[in-house]
Motif scaffolding. Structure first.
Motif, short mmCIF file in Angstrom:
data_model
loop_
_atom_site.label_atom_id
_atom_site.label_comp_id
_atom_site.label_asym_id
_atom_site.label_seq_id
_atom_site.Cartn_x
_atom_site.Cartn_y
_atom_site.Cartn_z
N GLU A 200 0.87 -1.15 -0.01
CA GLU A 200 -0.07 -0.03 0.06
C GLU A 200 0.92 1.34 -0.20
OE1 GLU A 200 -4.18 -0.52 2.27
OE2 GLU A 200 -2.28 -1.15 3.43
N LEU A 201 2.02 1.34 0.56
CA LEU A 201 2.84 2.27 0.45
C LEU A 201 3.11 3.02 -0.88
CD1 LEU A 201 5.39 1.17 3.19
CD2 LEU A 201 3.49 2.60 3.35
N ALA A 202 3.15 1.96 -1.91
CA ALA A 202 3.01 2.78 -3.27
C ALA A 202 2.19 3.78 -3.64
CB ALA A 202 2.91 1.50 -4.26
N ALA A 203 1.23 3.92 -2.86
CA ALA A 203 0.18 4.90 -3.02
C ALA A 203 0.71 6.34 -2.54
CB ALA A 203 -1.20 4.47 -2.40
N ILE A 204 1.62 6.34 -1.75
CA ILE A 204 2.09 7.49 -1.26
C ILE A 204 2.90 8.15 -2.10
CG2 ILE A 204 3.34 8.69 0.84
CD1 ILE A 204 2.54 6.25 2.40
N ALA A 205 2.42 9.01 -3.17
CA ALA A 205 3.24 9.63 -4.31
C ALA A 205 3.99 10.95 -4.00
CB ALA A 205 2.40 9.90 -5.43
N ALA A 206 3.46 11.44 -3.00
CA ALA A 206 4.10 12.82 -2.37
C ALA A 206 5.62 12.84 -1.96
CB ALA A 206 3.29 13.44 -1.41
N PRO A 207 6.30 13.78 -2.17
CA PRO A 207 7.73 13.53 -1.66
C PRO A 207 7.57 13.56 -0.20
CG PRO A 207 7.25 15.54 -3.31
CD PRO A 207 5.96 15.00 -3.15
N THR A 208 8.22 12.64 0.34
CA THR A 208 8.20 12.28 1.76
C THR A 208 9.46 12.37 2.47
OG1 THR A 208 6.16 10.84 1.19
CG2 THR A 208 7.27 10.62 3.44
N LEU A 209 9.60 13.07 3.71
CA LEU A 209 10.56 12.82 4.43
C LEU A 209 10.41 12.06 5.57
CD1 LEU A 209 13.39 14.28 5.37
CD2 LEU A 209 12.04 15.81 6.95
N VAL A 210 11.34 11.29 5.86
CA VAL A 210 11.14 10.38 7.22
C VAL A 210 12.18 10.98 8.22
CG1 VAL A 210 11.53 8.02 8.26
CG2 VAL A 210 10.26 8.19 5.90
N VAL A 211 11.83 11.50 9.27
CA VAL A 211 12.84 11.86 10.15
C VAL A 211 12.52 11.17 11.51
CG1 VAL A 211 11.22 13.90 10.71
CG2 VAL A 211 13.45 14.15 11.33
N CYS A 212 13.72 10.88 12.04
CA CYS A 212 13.94 10.21 13.43
C CYS A 212 14.93 10.56 14.14
CB CYS A 212 13.97 8.77 13.17
SG CYS A 212 12.35 7.78 12.64
N GLY A 213 14.84 10.35 15.53
CA GLY A 213 15.79 10.70 16.49
C GLY A 213 17.10 9.77 16.22
N SER A 214 18.27 10.29 16.57
CA SER A 214 19.43 9.40 16.21
C SER A 214 19.59 8.01 17.21
CB SER A 214 20.95 9.96 16.34
OG SER A 214 20.57 10.37 17.93
N GLU A 215 18.78 7.81 18.04
CA GLU A 215 18.70 6.83 19.02
C GLU A 215 17.00 6.00 19.05
OE1 GLU A 215 20.74 7.44 23.07
OE2 GLU A 215 20.41 9.44 22.19
N ASP A 216 16.23 6.35 18.00
CA ASP A 216 14.88 6.12 17.76
C ASP A 216 14.62 4.89 16.81
OD1 ASP A 216 12.30 5.81 17.68
OD2 ASP A 216 11.82 7.75 16.85
N ARG A 217 14.49 3.82 17.19
CA ARG A 217 14.11 2.88 16.42
C ARG A 217 12.69 2.11 16.99
NH1 ARG A 217 17.06 5.53 14.04
NH2 ARG A 217 18.79 4.76 12.66
N ALA A 235 16.02 12.32 7.06
CA ALA A 235 16.81 13.15 7.91
C ALA A 235 16.81 12.63 9.31
CB ALA A 235 16.23 14.42 8.12
N GLU A 236 17.78 13.06 9.97
CA GLU A 236 18.28 12.58 11.34
C GLU A 236 18.23 13.60 12.46
OE1 GLU A 236 20.64 8.72 12.60
OE2 GLU A 236 22.13 10.69 13.26
N VAL A 237 17.58 13.63 13.50
CA VAL A 237 17.83 14.48 14.53
C VAL A 237 18.38 13.91 15.76
CG1 VAL A 237 16.07 15.95 13.29
CG2 VAL A 237 15.48 14.36 15.22
N PRO A 238 18.55 14.62 16.83
CA PRO A 238 19.08 13.97 17.88
C PRO A 238 17.99 13.32 18.86
CG PRO A 238 20.04 16.33 17.70
CD PRO A 238 18.67 16.17 16.88
N GLY A 239 18.33 12.60 19.53
CA GLY A 239 17.32 11.89 20.61
C GLY A 239 16.51 10.59 20.46
N THR A 240 16.04 10.01 21.38
CA THR A 240 15.29 8.82 21.36
C THR A 240 13.77 9.24 21.01
OG1 THR A 240 14.29 9.41 23.69
CG2 THR A 240 16.40 8.12 23.40
#
Length: 260
Positions: A200-217, A235-240
């Protein structure tokens, strides 16, 4: 930033699915001069904690955007019904669609953090068409394996009074205490959220930024999510997962992406 410095914050009530009243907070130009950005907060949080308290909404407003920040049902100043009928499958997607219609957002950007990111992705798959999309605090398994994540929080709610320090659910319980979460409503809401199939992710055509904390999984791999999107970048930002919203870098990453 002190709350009394946010002089242009406005709040209105909008009806969501089945008439549930949702609080919507707005910061930025009122005259239509700012591009609308709809921001959806994370589970057990609210618009103030996720977007206002640490300056992200103000950063968007300073860049010429209008930050539009609903409290999801069962969160913040929005209603928290405890009738199971108020939580059909996909109710958050229905709420977001109704908000976009009620606020007449024809040309807008969409940003979500954690549960808000999962809701944003689901809404786009269901037909919402933002110009740009930001999925924050999210990895691939947070979308495709949400049921496991929901089970963790439902267990925390069910064991709320028995959870002790050292228990994996300890931080979740303390956050619920701090935020004054209506646990009965939150449990019903968790049961209304389902998995997204990878295809279903193929339907997301818009330019998309995935941004997470460096310690966030907490929600899986952001790199895998980027790879699964038609037009994704990271993009990576600081934090959990919990602390990344406290860093100004999160708001800056969102502004930098949306301002392109």
């Amino acid at each position: 930033m002190l709350e009394d410095e946010i002089v242009s914050l406005r709040t209105q009530m909008v009806e969501g699915h089945a008439g549930t009243r949702l609080a919507v907070h707005r910061l930025g130009p009122e005259d239509g001069g700012g591009r609308p950005v709809l921001l959806l907060h994370g589970l057990f949080s609210n618009a103030h904690t996720n977007w206002i308290k640490f300056g992200h909404a103000q950063k968007l407003a300073d860049a010429g955007f209008e930050a539009i920040m609903p409290d999801l049902r069962a969160h913040g100043q929005s209603e928290a019904p405890t009738d199971a009928a108020a939580y059909p499958a996909g109710v958050l997607l229905r709420d977001v669609t109704l908000l976009v219609q009620a606020l007449q957002l024809d040309d807008f950007d969409l940003v979500g953090f954690s549960l808000g990111a999962r809701t944003s992705a689901g809404a786009v798959i269901a037909g919402l068409r933002p110009r740009r999309l930001v999925l924050a605090g999210m990895g691939l398994s947070g979308l495709t394996g949400w049921d496991r994540r929901a089970d963790f929080f439902i267990d925390a709610i069910d064991r709320f009074d028995d959870v002790v320090r050292g228990d994996p659910a300890w931080l979740a319980v303390q956050f619920m205490r701090t935020m004054g979460v209506n646990r009965a409503a939150a449990r019903l809401l968790l049961g209304s959220v389902g998995d997204i199939e990878p295809a279903e992710l193929a339907a997301i055509a818009a330019p998309t930024l995935v941004v997470c904390g460096s310690e966030d999984r907490d929600n899986g791999s952001p790199e895998e999510l980027v790879a699964a999107l038609p037009d994704g970048r990271e993009a990576e930002v600081p934090g959990t997962h919990m602390s990344s919203v406290t860093f100004a870098a999160l708001g800056q990453a969102i502004v930098d992406f949306l301002a392109r």
